[in-house]
Design an enzyme around this catalytic site. Structure first.
Site, PDB file in Angstrom:
ATOM      1  N   LYS A  23      -9.548   2.631  -2.470  1.00 43.28           N
ATOM      2  CA  LYS A  23      -9.781   1.979  -1.168  1.00 43.28           C
ATOM      3  C   LYS A  23     -11.195   2.262  -0.659  1.00 43.28           C
ATOM      4  O   LYS A  23     -11.593   3.415  -0.523  1.00 43.28           O
ATOM      5  CB  LYS A  23      -8.723   2.511  -0.190  1.00 43.28           C
ATOM      6  CG  LYS A  23      -8.725   1.918   1.190  1.00 43.28           C
ATOM      7  CD  LYS A  23      -7.456   2.376   1.923  1.00 43.28           C
ATOM      8  CE  LYS A  23      -7.352   1.870   3.333  1.00 43.28           C
ATOM      9  NZ  LYS A  23      -6.032   2.164   3.925  1.00 43.28           N
ATOM     10  N   CYS A  58      -5.887  -2.665   2.215  1.00 44.25           N
ATOM     11  CA  CYS A  58      -5.627  -2.709   3.660  1.00 44.25           C
ATOM     12  C   CYS A  58      -6.848  -2.876   4.567  1.00 44.25           C
ATOM     13  O   CYS A  58      -7.357  -3.967   4.710  1.00 44.25           O
ATOM     14  CB  CYS A  58      -4.784  -1.504   4.093  1.00 44.25           C
ATOM     15  SG  CYS A  58      -4.093  -1.803   5.745  1.00 44.25           S
ATOM     16  N   GLU A  90       0.838  -1.206   0.000  1.00 47.34           N
ATOM     17  CA  GLU A  90       0.000   0.000   0.000  1.00 47.34           C
ATOM     18  C   GLU A  90       0.879   1.265   0.000  1.00 47.34           C
ATOM     19  O   GLU A  90       1.843   1.359   0.757  1.00 47.34           O
ATOM     20  CB  GLU A  90      -0.881  -0.005   1.256  1.00 47.34           C
ATOM     21  CG  GLU A  90      -1.863   1.148   1.314  1.00 47.34           C
ATOM     22  CD  GLU A  90      -2.731   1.134   2.575  1.00 47.34           C
ATOM     23  OE1 GLU A  90      -2.375   0.472   3.558  1.00 47.34           O
ATOM     24  OE2 GLU A  90      -3.783   1.813   2.550  1.00 47.34           O
TER      25      GLU A  90
END
Ligand SMILES: NC(=O)NCCC(=O)O
Length: 419
Positions: free
Chosen positions: A223, A260, A148
């Protein structure tokens, strides 16, 4: 961190002493796997591994020696990164040929102190990654995923806006850097970056760019779930993504990216599965104190529940920032997140998983996987067939309305005193 040491006293008594270590290792071992291997008898280690890592097609996960990787081994020693290679098999089918793809994950620490010039920091990361990406390409990796926001320190703990300078358009410098490797090695590359969307008011996003094997940009995913936990103050910089749950059909298979913190959301994993993903990557930045016990469980559970492979990648090392900050928990201010514990690994739909890369070194994990395993597990367990989606669709439709009331049946004798 602590390392245990046995000493024998004069009276023959064995005393176990612990020695503090501050190198990101687990009591001096670079992973749980190596700690267990070094400390258990082989037959015990085999049993523990069977339970911890599962079995693939009835046997322990195979290590693979990549003949073409001799040069990768040399590069890994020269540039001091962990190199591991494994293989997930599938059962032989009579009507379908195997669909074997070689997939790579890279984990790394930053290079320069966060006080160095931004340009130098960025360039130093490029320089560090170059030989690792080359090693992946030379080893025949078909799909490669980086960690990330790989092109910068993970500065979101600071809440300082100056780190926004690292943000780039989807076709910016870091994408151009990787496009050359994609083309050279016929490799699909997933590049998680801090994105600046020039066309929409220069807004910032946490984004994965999918670069095709011709060096083309296939698309991007932003994300979906943004953390507000501990020092992960990412919502200061960007908001929840607006790209849905895209699956990218590449020449090597259907892939998706769950960035994540999205790994804590089972519906997020589900949505990528419903759209047909065969491999979902989870590029991450997370620290030991916060999430290490969750790390191997969530990815593995997602792989099992959704009948796809998961590639989990985490940063390595401790990143220290110029100005201290607090976690809003009354504890003293500090200048780092704690230790990013690496431990990148793959999970398979049959509940098996590879050992992890090191907890404290850069690394390249290469794994061959036969994508036929996804359908074979769907046929075996029937999770899609038995999922009762309509039941949950109805519940979620109600739940998301302001007048939702939980379905709770209270014991009418709840208030009655026990005798
Ligand atoms: N980068 C990120 O989303 N971290 C949040 C912490 C965690 O999910 O473990």
């Amino acid at each position: 961190m602590e390392k245990t040491q046995e000493t024998k006293a004069d009276n023959g008594e064995v005393k176990v002493e612990t020695k503090a270590l501050n190198d990101g290792s687990l009591c001096g071992y670079d992973s749980l796997h190596s700690l267990l291997k070094a400390n258990l008898k082989p037959e015990l280690f085999q049993e523990v591994s069977r339970v911890l890592l599962g079995l693939n097609c009835g046997r322990a996960i195979d290590n693979i020696a990549l003949p073409e990787s001799e040069c990768a081994k040399a590069v890994s020693s020269e540039h001091d990164f962990d190199l591991k290679a494994f293989c997930f098999h599938a059962d032989k089918e009579l009507l379908r040929a195997p669909r074997i793809v070689r997939v790579g994950l890279i984990q790394n620490s930053i290079v320069l102190p966060t006080t160095a010039s931004f340009l130098d920091q960025k360039r130093a990361i490029y320089q560090k990654l170059k030989p690792i990406i080359e090693a992946a390409g030379a080893s025949g990796v078909n799909i490669l995923c980086l960690q990330e926001a790989w092109m910068m320190p993970f500065a979101f703990c600071t809440r300082e806006k100056r780190w926004c300078e690292f943000a780039e358009p989807v076709d910016g410098e870091s994408t151009q850097f990787l496009q050359d490797f994609a083309l050279k090695y016929n490799m699909v590359i997933i590049s998680p970056i801090l994105e600046r969307d020039i066309n929409h008011g220069e807004t910032i996003w946490n984004t994965a760019v999918i670069i095709g094997n011709h060096g083309n940009i296939i698309g991007k995913h932003r994300k979906n779930h943004i953390p507000r936990v501990g020092d992960f103050n990412e919502s200061t910089y960007y908001i929840e993504g607006n790209t849905g749950h895209p699956v990218f059909e590449t020449v090597y298979g259907k892939i998706a990216v769950n960035i994540c913190y999205g790994r804590h959301h089972p519906l997020n994993w589900l949505a990528f599965g419903l759209n047909g993903a065969e491999i979902v990557f989870n590029p991450s930045a997370t620290v030991g104190e916060l999430s290490e016990p969750m790390w191997p469980i969530e990815a593995r559970n997602a792989a099992i529940a959704n009948s796809y492979f998961v590639g989990s990648i985490n940063r390595v090392g401790t990143e220290t920032f110029p100005n201290p900050f607090t976690s809003g928990d009354g504890k003293p201010q500090h200048a780092d997140f704690g230790h990013f514990y690496g431990s990148s690994h793959f999970s398979a739909p049959d509940a098996s998983c590879t050992p992890s890369l090191s907890r404290n070194r850069d690394g390249l994990l290469i794994t061959d996987m036969d994508l036929n395993l996804c359908r074979q597990l769907k046929d075996k367990w029937g999770f899609r067939m038995t999922a009762r989606y309509e039941l949950y669709a109805e519940l979620l439709a109600h739940y998301s309305k302001p007048d939702f009331e939980p379905q709770v049946i209270s014991d009418p004798l709840l208030q009655k005193k026990s005798l």
